[in-house]
Write an enzyme that holds these catalytic residues in place. Structure first.
Site, PDB file in Angstrom:
ATOM      1  CB  CYS A  21      -0.976  -0.108   1.400  1.00 35.73           C
ATOM      2  SG  CYS A  21       0.143  -0.027   2.857  1.00 35.73           S
ATOM      3  CB  CYS A  24       3.534   0.352   3.597  1.00 33.66           C
ATOM      4  SG  CYS A  24       2.860  -0.730   5.142  1.00 33.66           S
ATOM      5  CB  CYS A 113      -1.125  -3.715   1.762  1.00 29.84           C
ATOM      6  SG  CYS A 113       0.741  -3.213   3.017  1.00 29.84           S
ATOM      7  CB  CYS A 116       0.373  -2.687   7.092  1.00 31.04           C
ATOM      8  SG  CYS A 116      -0.250  -2.204   5.887  1.00 31.04           S
ATOM      9  CG  ASP A 340      -7.155 -10.456  66.042  1.00 30.06           C
ATOM     10  OD1 ASP A 340      -6.379 -10.929  64.627  1.00 30.06           O
ATOM     11  OD2 ASP A 340      -6.468 -10.724  66.734  1.00 30.06           O
TER      12      ASP A 340
END
Length: 525
Positions: A21, A24, A113, A116, A340
């Protein structure tokens, strides 16, 4: 300035042909302009097509001037220097003409792509941003900013490596220099694109320090099996995390990687999935002091072998109101010591803090906290709280600081087997800084390690009642076992009241009168 130059042409052509793509491609060309990544996908494809058509002798063929902060980088390869890097006259070698640019662009635009897996394609579009924001808004959180996190499939690291090696080979074959630049991280590029859209849709800014987190988990089942089959050649691991894959990749030789993975990687048929969109608010901390008036109420739920012994506890009586108002998932209770089940806590009470995990509501005024405190106090006659307030995580540390150096004041009703007169106990008032050696009491040995603890009784004051009863007021070092100091625990605490009086002594009632911890701050009524 962030630009594509003539030296980027083979990278653009190679990756376009491989199905990468445009965003990228910009990452692999080391383009650091945040604004550029936000351009529409179709516009970026057109820009890359124009770039391939333009005269390759122009150094700044496509250029955008954008002032951006420096981006994080993944350190990849050192520059390779050699005789083939440049011609003798210093010029960059000629690059072969690209093929049909339009065909390459159209083919790449239609594909998922190969690097990615679609994250920088469909998942940057307005429809996905609205889907994320709908999830956030439906969760009904209070927040004034957000931090966005992304979880990527581990195979993306492998595909990124494969794409880089493909680029490296192409540059080497063309005799072009391989700069010591770094590609932009996929996560960073994605956040550059998504942050402004999320911020606009949610109406609050993105802030890396925000306590409200919006997270998206991506997965790609189509390539999971293919990835694992190939990766088994290099490791015996059966469970892969992204960091484990990155570490494994560092150990794989380049030539071995090339034998098992196509470089650049092939394009998948399907996009990534986003199976999880989650929200999480950072914990909120509430502190105060509590008084316990019941001798039949434990501090925390009393459960033995899965069976509840008593119906409620201090922790539950306080937390159920806080959980409801803050709309939290869960809570963690802590306090400055504990009493306690049969011991009352009087005076100013015992400091406590509650961590509310993933609260939907986080903003409370002082008046709202007062009303919440009153609601807790109205709900039970067994406890009361005071000074209820919001605090920071770091402030809670003050409650635990020097805990054993702090002092606590007690009132004990004591019985003796032999008759006593006032003068028999009067000497106790004169004892100061009495040193004790206490072995872990038998009653708590099942949950605490066996040890001998040295403790101090700072002061004592006796109050005669009758021949077999007297009340003893003690100021002690925190962590002193008072019951064992009275009856001796079969000689495990020395000295003790019984040994001091030379007769059998036992404790009938015990009250905590003060816990001398100056926290949390006292609030005005």
């Amino acid at each position: 300035m962030s630009s594509l130059t003539e030296k980027d042409r083979p990278i653009v052509q190679l990756l376009l042909n491989a199905g990468t793509c445009p965003r990228c491609i910009l990452r692999f060309c080391c383009v650091g302009s945040q604004m550029l990544y936000r351009h529409p996908h179709k516009d970026l494809m057109k820009d890359l097509q124009e770039f391939l058509k333009n005269n390759r002798e122009k150094e700044d063929t496509v250029s955008w001037d954008v002032a951006d902060p420096p981006c994080k980088r993944i350190r990849l390869e050192d520059r390779e220097e050699g005789a083939d890097d440049v011609n003798h006259n210093g010029a960059i070698p000629q690059i072969p003409e690209a093929g049909d640019g339009n065909a390459a662009v159209e083919s790449s635009a239609a594909k998922v792509c190969n690097v990615c897996l679609g994250i920088l394609q469909e998942f940057c579009e307005a429809d996905f941003v609205k889907k994320v924001c709908q999830k956030v808004n439906s969760a009904d959180y209070q927040f004034t900013s957000f931090v966005f996190s992304v979880s990527l499939p581990p195979q993306l690291s492998v595909r990124e490596r494969a794409a880089w090696l493909g680029v490296k080979q192409e540059m080497r074959n063309l005799g072009l220099p391989l700069a010591k630049d770094d590609i932009v991280q996929l996560k960073e590029a994605y956040k550059w694109i998504i942050h402004p859209q999320l911020s606009e849709e949610l109406g609050v800014p993105a802030d890396g320090k925000s306590l409200f987190e919006v997270s998206v988990v991506f997965a790609h089942p189509e390539t999971d099996e293919e990835f694992l089959d190939s990766f088994f050649n290099f490791t015996v691991q059966s469970v892969f995390t992204r960091m484990a894959v990155i570490k494994a990749l560092e150990k794989i030789k380049e030539e071995d990687f090339l034998k098992h993975f196509p470089c650049p990687p092939s394009s998948p048929k399907k996009l990534c999935d986003a199976p999880e969109i989650q929200c999480n608010n950072g914990a909120v901390f509430v502190a105060g002091r509590y008084n316990k008036y019941s001798r039949n109420l434990p501090q925390t739920p009393w459960i033995i072998d899965g069976e509840r012994k008593l119906e409620s506890s201090v922790e539950e009586l306080i937390s159920e109101h806080l959980m409801a108002e803050f709309k939290a998932d869960s809570f963690n209770f802590s306090s400055s010591g504990r009493e306690d089940v049969d011991v009352r806590t009087l005076g100013n009470g015992r400091p406590f803090a509650i961590e509310l995990v993933n609260p939907r509501r986080i903003h409370f005024t002082a008046e709202e906290m007062k009303r919440l405190q009153q609601a807790i106090n109205d709900s039970s006659d067994k406890i009361q709280v005071r000074d209820l307030q919001l605090v920071t995580r770091s402030a809670i540390g003050r409650m635990k600081e020097g805990e054993e150096e702090k002092t606590k004041t007690y009132s004990a009703l004591i019985w003796t087997d032999k008759a006593i007169q006032r003068e028999d106990i009067a000497f106790l008032d004169d004892i100061k800084e009495l040193k004790l050696e206490q072995k872990t009491p038998l009653r708590v040995l099942h949950r605490r390690p066996l040890a001998v603890r040295c403790r101090l009784i700072h002061t004592m004051r006796s109050e005669y009642i009758d021949e077999h009863h007297f009340r003893l007021h003690l100021k002690t070092q925190a962590g002193t076992y008072i019951k064992e100091f009275v009856h001796g625990d079969f000689g495990r605490t020395k000295p003790n009241i019984g040994s001091l009086l030379n007769r059998t002594a036992d404790i009938l009632e015990l009250d905590v009168e003060s816990v001398d911890v100056d926290w949390p701050p006292t609030l005005a009524d």
